[in-house]
Design an enzyme around this catalytic site. Structure first.
Site, PDB file in Angstrom:
ATOM      1  N   ASP A   5      15.968   3.050   9.680  1.00 57.46           N
ATOM      2  CA  ASP A   5      15.582   1.664   9.939  1.00 57.46           C
ATOM      3  C   ASP A   5      14.630   1.617  11.133  1.00 57.46           C
ATOM      4  OD1 ASP A   5      15.333  -1.013  10.265  1.00 57.46           O
ATOM      5  OD2 ASP A   5      17.471  -1.441  10.518  1.00 57.46           O
ATOM      6  N   ILE A  60       0.836  -1.203   0.000  1.00 57.34           N
ATOM      7  CA  ILE A  60       0.000   0.000   0.000  1.00 57.34           C
ATOM      8  C   ILE A  60       0.866   1.247   0.000  1.00 57.34           C
ATOM      9  CG2 ILE A  60      -1.767   1.272   1.283  1.00 57.34           C
ATOM     10  CD1 ILE A  60      -2.721  -1.406   2.412  1.00 57.34           C
ATOM     11  N   THR A  94      -1.381  -7.450  -0.484  1.00 56.03           N
ATOM     12  CA  THR A  94      -0.041  -6.913  -0.255  1.00 56.03           C
ATOM     13  C   THR A  94       0.909  -8.052   0.111  1.00 56.03           C
ATOM     14  OG1 THR A  94      -0.521  -6.561   2.089  1.00 56.03           O
ATOM     15  CG2 THR A  94      -1.025  -4.740   0.577  1.00 56.03           C
ATOM     16  N   LYS A 120      -1.544  -2.646  16.551  1.00 53.36           N
ATOM     17  CA  LYS A 120      -2.475  -1.737  15.883  1.00 53.36           C
ATOM     18  C   LYS A 120      -3.344  -0.984  16.892  1.00 53.36           C
ATOM     19  CE  LYS A 120      -1.093  -2.518  11.770  1.00 53.36           C
ATOM     20  NZ  LYS A 120      -0.384  -1.431  11.036  1.00 53.36           N
TER      21      LYS A 120
END
Length: 425
Positions: free
Chosen positions: A116, A66, A270, A231
């Site tokens: 990173d 995405i 994805t 999340k």
């Protein structure tokens, strides 16, 4: 011609070559159902358009999935993109990717910076370099698309600094990055529309409660829980970060202009989703390819998944409403969990994250200092060895020179002793 054909249909019925109407009805119904399913699962298109020429956008995860679709769409609208990647700037893949993106979007203001997200030290190096610039660098948008997951059945992994990988990349890295960049966000002029776009996933609904002792304890870890927990943590932090920005008092006395927007892009085809469905195995990949039609039918393309990100980046409504809104399918939706808005949960998460970062950075600094000291000692030993070698080589050269001189003297004496007549004369 039409009239005789219609007459034959009326008086003689359908011709023998005409397919069975019942078969046509079944086929048409099936195709219509497939088309409706695909249309529904593909999601909504972004209807908000906006020119982004001159606007500086920091983007993580912009090289695949995405994030790559978001990068292309933002660049095609003229945004100056700064891709934050774990690759070095001279990496052949990154060089070719940026050149290709520039050519496809006709936008040469696309750059890369090494950052990173699996290293707190690397994040600090980039972010401090960004905010140390004087005058403050322009910053219009931060889009955090980078994410990782462990396939079902996979083993728990940790970064070099000892933090669980999913928690680090999906949450802690973003917390650390935005925390350091906070002064740069606050320093932007009042009339500048600054947005921080933070991704989430509907898996947050099934996440366990955010307890730091469980986050860091391997016995509470599973791939699904780790991803869902990261999340949920991002959503809680997004709400808290908006309050943190709103509480800042600008020197000019004007209200804060930066807005946080949370985006749920939905399920898409994805690399991460492919790893999840295939369980990271060759057999799973083979099954995925065999049943790819179902993945195509029920999962979005990266382009369609990027539409909610574009809506959050371009729609004018977010300038006028309070920040911290959740966007899904290009519309504002409500959060499915109350603890996303819970200030006590946010406080514990913020303090626990700060404490974890402080502890890990101290330990990492000590390790780097020890490693640097060892390298310094090795360098000194190497220099000492080189000096010893030079001295020994010099001594050997002197010895060889003296040996040659003594040999010449001895040979000269021998010649004189062999010719006594000449000495008598």
């Amino acid at each position: 011609m039409p009239l005789p054909f219609i007459a034959s249909l009326v008086f003689e019925g359908l011709p023998p070559w005409f397919p069975d109407p019942y078969l046509l009805l079944k086929s048409g119904t099936a195709l219509s159902a497939l088309a409706a399913t695909k249309w529904y699962s593909s999601g909504r298109l972004n209807t908000s358009e906006r020119k982004l020429h001159g606007r500086v956008v920091l983007l993580t995860g912009g090289t695949s999935g995405i994030g790559a679709a978001v990068a292309q769409e933002l660049a095609s609208r003229g945004a100056q993109l700064v891709l934050l990647t774990r690759h070095e700037q001279a990496d052949p893949f990154l060089v070719e990717y940026i050149q290709d993106l520039r050519e496809r979007t006709n936008n040469h203001l696309i750059y890369a910076e090494t950052c990173d997200l699996s290293s707190l030290y690397n994040i600090r190096k980039f972010a401090t370099k960004w905010i140390d610039n004087s005058p403050p660098r322009r910053l219009d948008m931060i889009v955090l698309c980078a994410s990782t997951l462990t396939p079902p059945g996979g083993k728990r992994t940790e970064t070099e600094e000892g933090i669980e990988t999913t928690w680090m990349v999906n949450y802690l890295a973003n917390f650390h990055l935005l925390g350091i960049l906070s002064p740069a966000i606050k320093a932007q002029p009042f009339d500048r529309d600054v947005r921080i776009v933070i991704p989430t996933c509907s898996s947050y609904i099934g996440s366990p409660k955010l307890e730091m002792n469980q986050v860091l304890d391997s016995k509470y870890w599973t791939p699904g829980k780790a991803y869902a927990r990261s999340k949920l943590a991002m959503m809680v932090f997004a709400k808290a970060f908006q309050k943190h920005l709103d509480a800042y008092k600008r020197p000019d006395g004007l209200p804060m202009n930066a807005k946080v927007v949370i985006v749920d892009p939905g399920f898409a085809r994805t690399p991460g989703m492919r790893r999840w469905l295939t369980r990271g195995s060759l057999l799973g990949l083979m099954l995925y390819m065999i049943f790819y039609l179902f993945a195509w039918l029920f999962l979005k393309s990266p382009f369609m998944a990027a539409q909610s990100f574009l809506y959050a980046a371009m729609d004018g409504i977010f300038i006028r409403v309070p920040g911290g809104k959740l966007v899904k399918e290009c519309i504002e939706v409500d959060c499915a969990r109350k603890d996303v808005e819970d200030e006590e949960v946010a406080k514990k998460l913020w303090e626990g994250s700060d404490k974890l970062i402080e502890t890990v950075e101290k330990e990492s600094a000590i390790k780097r200092a020890k490693l640097k000291q060892k390298e310094k000692e090795k360098e000194e030993e190497k220099k000492s060895a080189e000096q010893v070698e030079e001295i020994e080589a010099l001594i050997n050269t002197i010895k060889k020179g003296k040996a040659k001189e003594s040999t010449k003297k001895n040979s000269g004496a021998d010649k004189k002793s062999k010719t006594p007549g000449k000495e008598a004369k």
